[in-house]
Motif scaffolding. Structure first.
Motif, PDB file in Angstrom:
ATOM      1  N   GLU A 290      -0.354   4.011  -0.251  1.00 57.21           N
ATOM      2  CA  GLU A 290       0.639   4.769   0.442  1.00 57.21           C
ATOM      3  C   GLU A 290       1.851   5.079  -0.522  1.00 57.21           C
ATOM      4  O   GLU A 290       2.259   6.089  -0.085  1.00 57.21           O
ATOM      5  CB  GLU A 290       0.966   4.120   1.960  1.00 57.21           C
ATOM      6  N   LEU A 291       2.363   4.134  -0.736  1.00 52.19           N
ATOM      7  CA  LEU A 291       3.553   4.225  -1.615  1.00 52.19           C
ATOM      8  C   LEU A 291       3.330   5.458  -2.719  1.00 52.19           C
ATOM      9  O   LEU A 291       4.203   6.060  -3.110  1.00 52.19           O
ATOM     10  CB  LEU A 291       3.890   2.888  -2.246  1.00 52.19           C
TER      11      LEU A 291
ATOM     12  N   LYS B 157      -4.947   3.941  12.572  1.00 56.02           N
ATOM     13  CA  LYS B 157      -3.747   5.022  12.736  1.00 56.02           C
ATOM     14  C   LYS B 157      -3.526   5.490  11.391  1.00 56.02           C
ATOM     15  O   LYS B 157      -3.208   6.849  11.254  1.00 56.02           O
ATOM     16  CB  LYS B 157      -2.528   4.102  13.210  1.00 56.02           C
ATOM     17  N   ILE B 158      -3.668   4.695  10.346  1.00 59.76           N
ATOM     18  CA  ILE B 158      -3.468   5.252   8.902  1.00 59.76           C
ATOM     19  C   ILE B 158      -4.779   6.340   8.725  1.00 59.76           C
ATOM     20  O   ILE B 158      -4.194   7.462   8.165  1.00 59.76           O
ATOM     21  CB  ILE B 158      -3.492   4.186   7.850  1.00 59.76           C
ATOM     22  N   VAL B 159      -5.779   5.976   9.008  1.00 60.33           N
ATOM     23  CA  VAL B 159      -6.922   6.928   8.870  1.00 60.33           C
ATOM     24  C   VAL B 159      -6.731   8.310   9.554  1.00 60.33           C
ATOM     25  O   VAL B 159      -6.947   9.360   9.182  1.00 60.33           O
ATOM     26  CB  VAL B 159      -7.968   6.177   8.917  1.00 60.33           C
ATOM     27  N   GLU B 160      -6.484   8.199  11.011  1.00 59.85           N
ATOM     28  CA  GLU B 160      -6.165   9.221  11.827  1.00 59.85           C
ATOM     29  C   GLU B 160      -5.005  10.320  11.394  1.00 59.85           C
ATOM     30  O   GLU B 160      -5.197  11.296  11.681  1.00 59.85           O
ATOM     31  CB  GLU B 160      -6.142   8.898  12.936  1.00 59.85           C
TER      32      GLU B 160
ATOM     33  N   HIS C 136       2.697   4.372   7.171  1.00 54.66           N
ATOM     34  CA  HIS C 136       1.522   3.838   6.899  1.00 54.66           C
ATOM     35  C   HIS C 136       1.681   2.472   5.974  1.00 54.66           C
ATOM     36  O   HIS C 136       0.957   1.450   6.075  1.00 54.66           O
ATOM     37  CB  HIS C 136       0.667   4.814   6.042  1.00 54.66           C
ATOM     38  N   MET C 137       2.639   2.646   5.023  1.00 51.81           N
ATOM     39  CA  MET C 137       2.896   1.437   4.325  1.00 51.81           C
ATOM     40  C   MET C 137       3.235   0.341   5.074  1.00 51.81           C
ATOM     41  O   MET C 137       2.911  -0.991   5.049  1.00 51.81           O
ATOM     42  CB  MET C 137       4.315   1.618   3.656  1.00 51.81           C
ATOM     43  N   THR C 138       3.925   0.484   6.336  1.00 48.97           N
ATOM     44  CA  THR C 138       4.344  -0.472   7.061  1.00 48.97           C
ATOM     45  C   THR C 138       3.277  -0.833   8.020  1.00 48.97           C
ATOM     46  O   THR C 138       3.128  -2.345   8.310  1.00 48.97           O
ATOM     47  CB  THR C 138       5.581   0.017   8.310  1.00 48.97           C
ATOM     48  N   LEU C 139       2.416  -0.297   8.395  1.00 50.38           N
ATOM     49  CA  LEU C 139       1.126  -0.686   9.243  1.00 50.38           C
ATOM     50  C   LEU C 139       0.503  -1.540   8.103  1.00 50.38           C
ATOM     51  O   LEU C 139      -0.343  -2.643   8.616  1.00 50.38           O
ATOM     52  CB  LEU C 139       0.193   0.497   9.644  1.00 50.38           C
ATOM     53  N   ALA C 140       0.015  -1.339   6.989  1.00 50.62           N
ATOM     54  CA  ALA C 140      -0.476  -2.004   5.940  1.00 50.62           C
ATOM     55  C   ALA C 140      -0.052  -3.312   5.826  1.00 50.62           C
ATOM     56  O   ALA C 140      -0.653  -4.478   5.792  1.00 50.62           O
ATOM     57  CB  ALA C 140      -0.955  -1.445   4.722  1.00 50.62           C
TER      58      ALA C 140
END
Length: 381
Positions: free
Chosen positions: A25-26, A202-205, A61-65
């Motif tokens: 994501e980064l 959520k990242i995927v969508e 997305h970084m935060t979610l992972a």
């Protein structure tokens, strides 16, 4: 290589995969920021707003992972990891980047806003990275063909209690909803298997990993989580970049796989700083020192982001700043440095300006040398 993506067989491999997911994501953020920062203030406002919104969601997305990683007992780290049969894979990108993890994504380059740069944005966010079929993407040993395949493998591993027992999950060092702002979507507090999979979904969508079948759905498919307070609808990254590429908005009745045919979205590529990326070359001139200063600021920013993901904050401010707030402040400082570079003529490239390298230098000997170079230059000003 089989048509089936590689499975993640162990908890150690799952933890490594999530470390690499934070880095994945980064890896797109400097690509998009280079385009954004090359746009002078007040120019190409629609394109700038779109790119800025995507950057903020990549931070989400970084935060979610990172939240998923913390919840299964591993602290997010910029250190290299061993994943499956691959050794010493770094989560931190170096540009130009040919991903060792995703074979179909192509080379990630740092470019000012241009038709070629926007083509790259669209390719990154396309479910098949621009290929006609999954099978058309060359399969490379030890990698996934698409970002979607990679996240699907992570989801399957999270779903398996033999890899992730129920008692493993614990809401440790979770970045709270209150610390994320500026884009669509919300942070998921990961406390169990269900919320871990929700975070990955959520990242995927929202962005990378967009399912291929979504190309046949309305381009402006928006859920409640995709609306800003202003009412602006934040549909998929792919659809947003496709609009910049086509110079038109999607009509409400169009699918994401079609060519946008609605209202015009004007982009003037002549109203962009003519920055040109050059790799580190060891030259000690003033331009090289300015690039070093940027790399040091970027390295400190990455350290701040990872400290935030590990639960770090500041005890020296009133009220105390959270870790992610510290990182956001550092990001604003980074923007000013990037804009200054892009306005600085490159003496080796007539008609071109300097381009930030977004070069992370790890803590240790190389970081010490970088700090020394920057400090020596500052002492002679």
């Amino acid at each position: 290589m089989s048509d089936q993506p590689m499975k993640i067989p162990t908890l150690a491999d799952l933890k490594a995969a999530l470390q690499l997911a934070v880095g994945l994501e980064l890896s797109t953020i400097p690509v998009y920021l280079t385009g954004l920062y090359s746009i002078p203030e007040g120019r190409n406002t629609d394109a700038a707003q779109t790119i800025r919104s995507v950057v903020m969601e990549e931070m989400l997305h970084m935060t979610l992972a990172a939240n998923v990683l913390n919840a299964i007992g591993e602290v997010p780290s910029p250190e290299p990891v061993d994943f499956l049969d691959r050794r010493h894979l770094s989560p931190i990108p170096a540009y130009p980047l040919d991903s060792p993890l995703i074979s179909g994504i192509g080379t990630l380059e740092l470019l000012p806003l241009s038709p070629h740069a926007v083509d790259n944005y669209v390719r990154i966010e396309h479910p098949l990275h621009g290929a006609a079929t999954l099978q058309a993407i060359p399969a490379r040993a030890g990698s996934y063909r698409t970002i979607g395949e990679f996240y699907h493998a992570i989801d399957i591993a999270l779903k398996d209690p033999k890899i992730c027992p129920d008692q493993l999950f614990e809401p440790v060092n979770q970045v709270p909803v209150s610390e994320y702002y500026g884009g669509a979507g919300d942070v998921v507090r990961v406390s169990d298997r269900k919320t871990a999979r929700e975070a990955v979904q959520k990242i995927v969508e929202q962005g990378e990993g967009l399912p291929e079948e979504d190309l046949h759905k309305p381009a402006k498919t928006v859920t409640d989580a995709d609306r800003l307070g202003s009412g602006w609808q934040m549909y998929s990254h792919y659809a947003r970049f496709r609009e910049i590429q086509a110079g038109r908005k999607f009509r409400p009745d169009q699918t994401a796989g079609e060519t946008p045919a609605g209202a015009m979205l004007l982009v003037d590529y002549d109203q962009v700083e003519p920055a040109e990326f050059e790799p580190r070359n060891g030259d000690g001139g003033p331009e090289a020192v300015a690039l070093d200063e940027f790399d040091l600021a970027y390295s400190l920013l990455i350290d701040a982001v990872y400290a935030a993901f590990g639960g770090g904050g500041s005890n020296h401010s009133e009220p105390p700043l959270t870790g992610l707030q510290i990182a956001v402040h550092a990001m604003y400082g980074l923007k000013n440095k990037a804009v200054a570079l892009m306005r600085t003529p490159n003496p080796e490239r007539p008609g071109r300006t300097l381009c930030p390298r977004f070069g992370y230098v790890a803590i240790g000997g190389d970081r010490d040398k970088l700090v020394q170079r920057v400090e020596e230059h500052s002492g002679h000003r």
